[in-house]
Design a protein around this motif. Structure first.
Motif, PDB file in Angstrom:
ATOM      1  N   GLU A   1       0.871  -1.179   0.000  1.00 45.00           N
ATOM      2  CA  GLU A   1       0.000   0.000   0.000  1.00 45.00           C
ATOM      3  C   GLU A   1       0.902   1.222   0.000  1.00 45.00           C
ATOM      4  OE1 GLU A   1      -3.176  -0.237   2.843  1.00 45.00           O
ATOM      5  OE2 GLU A   1      -3.263   1.938   3.131  1.00 45.00           O
ATOM      6  N   HIS A   2       0.466   2.326  -0.588  1.00 44.27           N
ATOM      7  CA  HIS A   2       1.271   3.543  -0.534  1.00 44.27           C
ATOM      8  C   HIS A   2       0.365   4.764  -0.465  1.00 44.27           C
ATOM      9  CE1 HIS A   2       0.272   3.936  -4.756  1.00 44.27           C
ATOM     10  NE2 HIS A   2       0.984   5.018  -4.879  1.00 44.27           N
ATOM     11  N   TYR A   3       0.990   5.912  -0.340  1.00 45.30           N
ATOM     12  CA  TYR A   3       0.281   7.187  -0.179  1.00 45.30           C
ATOM     13  C   TYR A   3       0.456   7.936  -1.505  1.00 45.30           C
ATOM     14  CZ  TYR A   3      -0.668  11.708   2.328  1.00 45.30           C
ATOM     15  OH  TYR A   3      -1.150  12.910   2.766  1.00 45.30           O
ATOM     16  N   PRO A   4      -0.489   7.774  -2.419  1.00 45.61           N
ATOM     17  CA  PRO A   4      -0.319   8.376  -3.753  1.00 45.61           C
ATOM     18  C   PRO A   4      -0.043   9.881  -3.651  1.00 45.61           C
ATOM     19  CG  PRO A   4      -2.220   6.915  -3.734  1.00 45.61           C
ATOM     20  CD  PRO A   4      -1.782   7.072  -2.292  1.00 45.61           C
ATOM     21  N   GLY A   5       0.887  10.340  -4.415  1.00 48.18           N
ATOM     22  CA  GLY A   5       1.253  11.762  -4.370  1.00 48.18           C
ATOM     23  C   GLY A   5       2.443  11.962  -3.456  1.00 48.18           C
ATOM     24  N   MET A   6       2.273  11.627  -2.183  1.00 50.72           N
ATOM     25  CA  MET A   6       3.399  11.793  -1.255  1.00 50.72           C
ATOM     26  C   MET A   6       4.522  10.818  -1.597  1.00 50.72           C
ATOM     27  SD  MET A   6       3.671  11.705   2.894  1.00 50.72           S
ATOM     28  CE  MET A   6       5.300  11.582   3.659  1.00 50.72           C
TER      29      MET A   6
ATOM     30  N   GLU B   1      12.432  13.570  -3.957  1.00 48.49           N
ATOM     31  CA  GLU B   1      13.284  14.320  -3.035  1.00 48.49           C
ATOM     32  C   GLU B   1      14.520  13.493  -2.642  1.00 48.49           C
ATOM     33  OE1 GLU B   1      12.498  16.129   1.327  1.00 48.49           O
ATOM     34  OE2 GLU B   1      10.910  16.460  -0.135  1.00 48.49           O
TER      35      GLU B   1
ATOM     36  N   LEU C   1      15.226   4.800   1.263  1.00 43.39           N
ATOM     37  CA  LEU C   1      13.874   4.502   0.775  1.00 43.39           C
ATOM     38  C   LEU C   1      13.093   3.692   1.805  1.00 43.39           C
ATOM     39  CD1 LEU C   1      13.024   3.177  -2.753  1.00 43.39           C
ATOM     40  CD2 LEU C   1      12.117   2.037  -0.749  1.00 43.39           C
TER      41      LEU C   1
ATOM     42  N   GLY D   1      12.093   6.286   4.491  1.00 41.68           N
ATOM     43  CA  GLY D   1      11.716   7.652   4.122  1.00 41.68           C
ATOM     44  C   GLY D   1      10.648   7.784   3.062  1.00 41.68           C
ATOM     45  N   ALA D   2       9.953   6.700   2.736  1.00 42.99           N
ATOM     46  CA  ALA D   2       8.879   6.809   1.743  1.00 42.99           C
ATOM     47  C   ALA D   2       7.662   6.036   2.250  1.00 42.99           C
ATOM     48  CB  ALA D   2       9.344   6.259   0.395  1.00 42.99           C
ATOM     49  N   PRO D   3       6.469   6.596   2.031  1.00 38.53           N
ATOM     50  CA  PRO D   3       5.266   6.007   2.631  1.00 38.53           C
ATOM     51  C   PRO D   3       4.726   4.774   1.899  1.00 38.53           C
ATOM     52  CG  PRO D   3       4.691   8.021   1.457  1.00 38.53           C
ATOM     53  CD  PRO D   3       6.185   7.866   1.347  1.00 38.53           C
ATOM     54  N   PHE D   4       5.332   3.629   2.224  1.00 40.99           N
ATOM     55  CA  PHE D   4       4.862   2.327   1.733  1.00 40.99           C
ATOM     56  C   PHE D   4       4.588   1.444   2.953  1.00 40.99           C
ATOM     57  CE2 PHE D   4       7.816   3.598  -1.722  1.00 40.99           C
ATOM     58  CZ  PHE D   4       7.027   3.388  -2.839  1.00 40.99           C
TER      59      PHE D   4
END
Lengths: 83, 146
Positions: free
Chosen positions: B47-52, B59, B112, B115-118
């Motif tokens: 699952e992830h946070y689309p956009g962010m 970044e 990663l 630092g990334a919303p997964f």
């Protein structure tokens, strides 16, 4: 403001997002979590242990003591597990 | 040149490597993460946070290009459902010389992870469980400094 939930937070709340209008006095992410916990039994289960939660304001990671300021979108979720 | 993709489609290694090789580098480093069959895992769901997610990965790639002289950085992360043995993440970096490419590649995959919303959910037959974050991942991300 729009509040987004992910992973088990989303499952416990029973929704991926909702629009809320917190009262004055809710000034930080932690305040918001405490206030949201009172909305339903699902919310209470999701927010029972704030130390297990992480947050983002307008798609940037923030600590739970971060001020909400003029946040349009607040996301609450467990620690990330990508890669 | 930065390339970021977050999508449910399988990762095409040959196409991704060919694309980054076309940038005129002297060396390419890459990391490919596969779904492990830990303790009988039959399926992994991402699952992830689309956009962010895309913003956070962009970044991250930009911070690598500021830190090392890179000619290219690619981060591809698969989302949705996948099976053990399938590719879940691919990171590649291009530089004139190997050291920069290798270090930047390790930096990207370490960062990663934290630092990334997964979020990963493992399925074992009918059972499903969210994967807990690892303290060792925080340590790996932290070794690259602030």
């Amino acid at each position: 403001m729009d509040v987004l939930y992910f992973a088990w937070v989303r499952e416990r709340v029973g929704a991926g997002h909702e629009h809320v209008d917190p009262p004055a006095g809710i000034t930080t992410v932690a305040d918001l979590i405490g206030w949201l916990a009172g909305r339903s039994s699902g919310h209470a289960a999701a927010f029972a242990e704030p130390e297990r939660l992480r947050a983002a304001i307008d798609q940037k990671f923030v600590p739970l003591d971060a001020p909400l300021g003029r946040a349009r979108e607040v996301a609450l979720f467990p620690p990330v597990t990508g890669g | 040149m930065i390339r970021i993709a977050v999508a449910p489609e399988p990762i095409d290694l040959a196409a991704e490597l060919a694309a980054i090789e076309a940038g005129g580098a002297g060396g390419i480093a890459s990391f490919t993460g596969l779904v492990r069959a830990d303790d009988g895992v039959t399926e992994l769901e991402l699952e992830h946070y689309p956009g962010m997610t895309e913003a956070a990965l962009t970044e991250l790639a930009e911070s690598a290009t500021q830190r090392w002289s890179l000619l290219g950085a690619t981060i591809i992360h698969r989302v949705g459902r996948m099976r053990p043995g399938e590719r879940i993440v691919f990171v590649a970096t291009a530089a004139l010389h190997r050291r920069e490419a290798l270090d930047a590649c390790a930096f990207l995959i370490d960062r990663l992870k934290t630092g990334a919303p997964f979020w990963k959910r493992e399925r074992r037959g009918e059972d499903a469980a969210w994967v807990e974050a690892k303290v060792s991942d925080d340590a790996a991300a932290g070794r690259w400094g602030a």
